[in-house]
Enzyme design. Structure first.
Site, mmCIF file in Angstrom:
data_model
loop_
_atom_site.group_PDB
_atom_site.id
_atom_site.type_symbol
_atom_site.label_atom_id
_atom_site.label_comp_id
_atom_site.label_asym_id
_atom_site.label_seq_id
_atom_site.Cartn_x
_atom_site.Cartn_y
_atom_site.Cartn_z
ATOM 1 N N GLU A 59 -10.651 -2.680 4.769
ATOM 2 C CA GLU A 59 -9.288 -2.132 4.813
ATOM 3 C C GLU A 59 -9.150 -0.783 4.089
ATOM 4 O O GLU A 59 -9.859 -0.495 3.143
ATOM 5 C CB GLU A 59 -8.265 -3.077 4.162
ATOM 6 C CG GLU A 59 -8.254 -4.476 4.705
ATOM 7 C CD GLU A 59 -7.126 -5.314 4.127
ATOM 8 O OE1 GLU A 59 -6.523 -6.035 4.921
ATOM 9 O OE2 GLU A 59 -6.857 -5.279 2.922
ATOM 10 N N ASP A 77 0.786 -1.234 0.000
ATOM 11 C CA ASP A 77 0.000 0.000 0.000
ATOM 12 C C ASP A 77 0.822 1.291 0.000
ATOM 13 O O ASP A 77 1.780 1.408 0.772
ATOM 14 C CB ASP A 77 -0.856 0.083 1.271
ATOM 15 C CG ASP A 77 -1.534 -1.211 1.618
ATOM 16 O OD1 ASP A 77 -1.476 -2.157 0.826
ATOM 17 O OD2 ASP A 77 -2.121 -1.276 2.717
HETATM 18 C C1 FRU Z 1 -3.857 -3.793 2.688
HETATM 19 C C2 FRU Z 1 -3.265 -4.177 4.027
HETATM 20 C C3 FRU Z 1 -3.645 -3.198 5.104
HETATM 21 C C4 FRU Z 1 -2.533 -3.347 6.088
HETATM 22 C C5 FRU Z 1 -1.353 -3.551 5.187
HETATM 23 C C6 FRU Z 1 -0.306 -4.450 5.729
HETATM 24 O O1 FRU Z 1 -3.122 -4.270 1.616
HETATM 25 O O2 FRU Z 1 -3.652 -5.473 4.366
HETATM 26 O O3 FRU Z 1 -4.913 -3.426 5.650
HETATM 27 O O4 FRU Z 1 -2.391 -2.225 6.890
HETATM 28 O O5 FRU Z 1 -1.852 -4.106 3.995
HETATM 29 O O6 FRU Z 1 0.796 -4.504 4.895
#
Ligand code: FRU
Length: 716
Positions: free
Chosen positions: A469, A293
């Site tokens: 998320e 992300d």
């Molecule tokens: C989304 C996610 C988020 C989390 C991060 C961990 O891709 O699962 O929810 O904070 O990636 O890397």
């Protein structure tokens, strides 16, 4: 195969010799489509061995071949047992690979003799995070020689880590050498960088960098036993002149991994950097390691900041840090030092950033507004924390962390905005409630330090992903009117348009699809962008296989809202700044193409392409695109677009197809010119092909016209 062998030895009545060294005998390697004569009870084990990671599971590694036992079938909630037929113990040891949950007697593998458990083992994990790697283990069974036995794999746990993974069960006289435990090496930090040798796909071990009893850094790494694929730099700048202890656990037997760690003045050699064959040239990717992300997107002190979920020590997900890059123009990015390292509160999961202009937090100094990062520390339990910076380069974690205690088991990805009408900060926080109910909780704060929940946006129960998320919440004007609307989206891009009064978000629409590609996830928009622009960057899930880095982010897009016959919809357009990449532009058309007609677009030979094309199609028309070997097809009758292997609905008005296409080394991004459709797809064009062509297979295309742009690399 395995099952056949185990059967063979039983049915065939193997003659047993209790002598010196017998050859190893594979009891089960789970490569078939079924479990053969093993007995399955319950749902957890599915109907046969898993062929890799199951949906919703962290990436599993360490199994041999393609198949293995994975009781994540049906998620952690499912239970069951898997029991082998009887076999005779005719070797001194039984070795196996085991991973998953570490719950005693609940996620385990048992050896049964006369129906009684005589040996047992469980996976390594009981806390969130951890690793889905299968590790080698073995039982000494010399005292059971000649006994009839069974292996039973058990999953009766239903919470976190409620599953067990097993593979490669082997009867042997000498168990394979066990991994080295607790290996240490002393070094003096006389150069800035520690370089760690990495072998992609190698055995994972745990490494810590310590100073005396203090653990300075900790991570999992596929430490190369010999020649590495690449070197992962670790910044030792803060400990110059100090004695450091490098500690490793579960280092492969005989591995030179720790001995080969070296100190260097340079982190990554500049020669060849950003020129790697599968290095995206229009999209940001980290120099080394994995990204997912985008985080903390913010404009601060004249620079755009792009933080990102970063694994500096591997090309797969894990060890979440916040990597960091800056740009003056959203086009050319410079990666700078890692911003956030995992700490005692957990790995650094996703979050956002704001400029605290009024210094409500008190982190500012001498009239300088602080840049504040709001992130999830994904320990057990996960909490929300702050870090701040005055120079946009060095970050201090707030001593009062966490600022939001855990609400339920799963809460993460805080996105904070300033809500001017109520004069307070609003945080949109993903909260996963029991039974997979996905919600976004809205919290308010006067100062970023103290937070109160003000409302909850209810999401879906079960499989739906709206609000799952990485939420983002912002207001946008509706094009061509004086109206404004609020938008709330989740990680998969689905969004709702509605109203927000500083307390409650009221959707005016059903959830809407945010994109129609495959490679989009966990996007975020910039805080504080000049001119009130709403600019978005997504994680672009496009792998770069075999490279010392993996994945990238999408090109920045400017968001808007448009009135359509179906209601107000979000639009996405590549930011205008990308024009700076155009090296050579060739307009073409208008011209008409009948069936069988072909048009190279235009006489541009380029590796990196931006194509803008529009045409009027007859209702029966079928046109194809050749994007440097990546095939595309639009069927006017069905209003369907296919890119590589991905097919999606692509509605057009009155047969008018209008596309904007970007072709890079690992992906293709397609926008409709009205901004209403967007399809990012992972695809690796043919390195030898440098042309882009449009052809008409059926019907005809009138007034084919547009521009083809040969682009330069954003790294130059
Ligand atoms: C989304 C996610 C988020 C989390 C991060 C961990 O891709 O699962 O929810 O904070 O990636 O890397």
């Amino acid at each position: 195969m395995s099952i056949i062998r185990i059967m063979g030895c039983m049915a065939g009545g193997v003659v047993m010799v209790a002598s010196a060294q017998n050859k190893d005998k594979v009891l089960a390697q789970f490569e078939g489509d079924t479990y053969g004569e093993w007995t399955i009870e319950g749902k957890a084990f599915g109907t046969g061995p898993a062929k890799g990671t199951l949906p919703g599971q962290m990436k599993v590694s360490g199994y041999v071949g393609k198949g293995f036992v994975n009781s994540f079938s049906g998620g952690d909630g499912a239970t069951g047992t898997l029991t082998s037929p009887l076999f005779t113990i005719d070797r001194k040891h039984i070795s196996f690979l085991i991973g998953g949950g570490g719950w005693k007697e609940k996620t385990c593998m048992n050896l049964l003799v006369d129906g009684k458990v005589v040996r047992n083992a469980e996976g390594p994990n009981v806390v969130p995070g951890g690793s889905e790697t299968l590790d080698l283990a073995s039982w000494d069974v010399a005292d059971l020689f000649g006994k009839k036995a069974q292996i039973q794999i058990v999953d009766v746990a239903t919470g976190g880590w409620g599953h067990i993974n097993v593979d490669q069960i082997v009867a042997c006289d000498t168990p394979p050498p066990a991994p080295q435990r607790n290996v240490t090496r002393e070094v003096t930090a006389d150069k800035r960088w520690l370089l760690l040798p990495v072998k992609n796909g190698g055995q994972k071990c745990k490494v810590e960098v310590r100073s005396g009893a203090e653990v300075l850094r900790f991570f999992d790494i596929e430490l190369a036993e010999g020649e590495p694929d690449w070197w992962a730099p670790l910044d030792a700048g803060a400990w110059q002149g100090k004695k450091l202890t490098l500690w490793a656990d579960k280092l492969a037997a005989g591995s030179k991994g720790l001995e080969n760690v070296r100190l260097a003045d340079e982190d990554i050699p500049k020669a060849g950097l950003y020129e790697e064959p599968l290095r995206p040239q229009l999209h940001f990717s980290p120099r080394r390691g994995w990204n997912n992300d985008p985080n903390g997107l913010v404009f601060f002190n004249g620079e755009y900041h792009l933080f990102f979920q970063h694994n500096p020590y591997g090309t797969g997900w894990g060890n979440m840090h916040w990597g960091h890059a800056v740009s003056k123009d959203l086009v050319q990015w410079t990666e700078v030092d890692e911003a956030l390292y995992p700490d005692a509160l957990g790995p650094m999961f996703s979050g956002s950033a704001v400029v605290d202009h009024a210094n409500t937090s008190g982190f500012g100094k001498d009239g300088k507004a602080p840049l504040v990062l709001i992130y999830t520390a994904a320990g057990n339990p996960a909490t929300q924390c702050l870090a701040y910076s005055l120079d946009g380069r060095t970050f201090t974690k707030y001593a009062g962390n966490p600022v939001v205690q855990n609400i339920t088991g799963g809460n993460r990805d805080p996105k904070v905005i300033w809500h001017a009408p109520t004069g307070r900060w609003i945080m949109a926080l993903y909260v996963g409630r029991p039974e997979k109910l996905h919600t976004v909780e809205l919290l308010a704060s006067p100062n970023l330090l103290e937070w109160t929940t003000v409302s909850v946006v209810q999401g879906d129960k079960g499989g739906g992903h709206y609000l799952y998320e990485c939420p983002d919440l912002f207001e946008l004007p509706v094009a061509g009117s004086v109206e404004k609307r609020w938008v709330l989206f989740g990680a998969d891009g689905q969004y709702a348009v509605g109203a927000f009064d500083g307390t409650t978000f009221k959707p005016e629409s059903e959830r809407l699809k945010g994109h129609c590609g495959t490679a989009y996830y966990a996007a975020q928009t910039f805080d504080n962008a000049p001119g009130g622009r709403r600019i978005l960057i997504t994680w672009l899930q496009a792998p770069s296989p075999g490279m010392p880095f993996n994945q990238c982010v999408g090109i920045p897009q400017e968001l808007g809202l448009s009135h359509t016959s179906g209601g107000v919809r979000m639009t996405r357009r590549p930011v205008l700044e990308l024009k700076a990449l155009r090296e050579r532009s060739v307009p073409f058309g208008p011209s008409d193409l009948a069936a069988g007609g072909k048009r190279p677009l235009a006489d541009v030979e380029a590796e990196l392409v931006e194509l803008r094309v529009a045409c009027e199609l007859t209702p029966d028309a079928e046109v194809t695109l050749d994007l440097r070997g990546v095939p595309g097809r639009f069927e006017a009758g069905k209003q369907e677009l296919t890119i590589a292997k991905h097919k999606t609905a692509w509605p057009v008005k009155e047969g008018r197809l209008e596309l904007i296409v970007y072709v890079d080394r690992t992906c293709v991004e397609i926008f409709s010119q009205d901004g209403l459709h967007y399809a990012p797809v992972a695809a690796i064009p043919d390195a030898a092909k440098k042309t882009v062509t449009l052809a008409v297979e059926k019907g005809s295309a009138k007034g084919v016209q547009g521009e083809a742009h040969a682009l330069r690399s954003c790294w130059k």
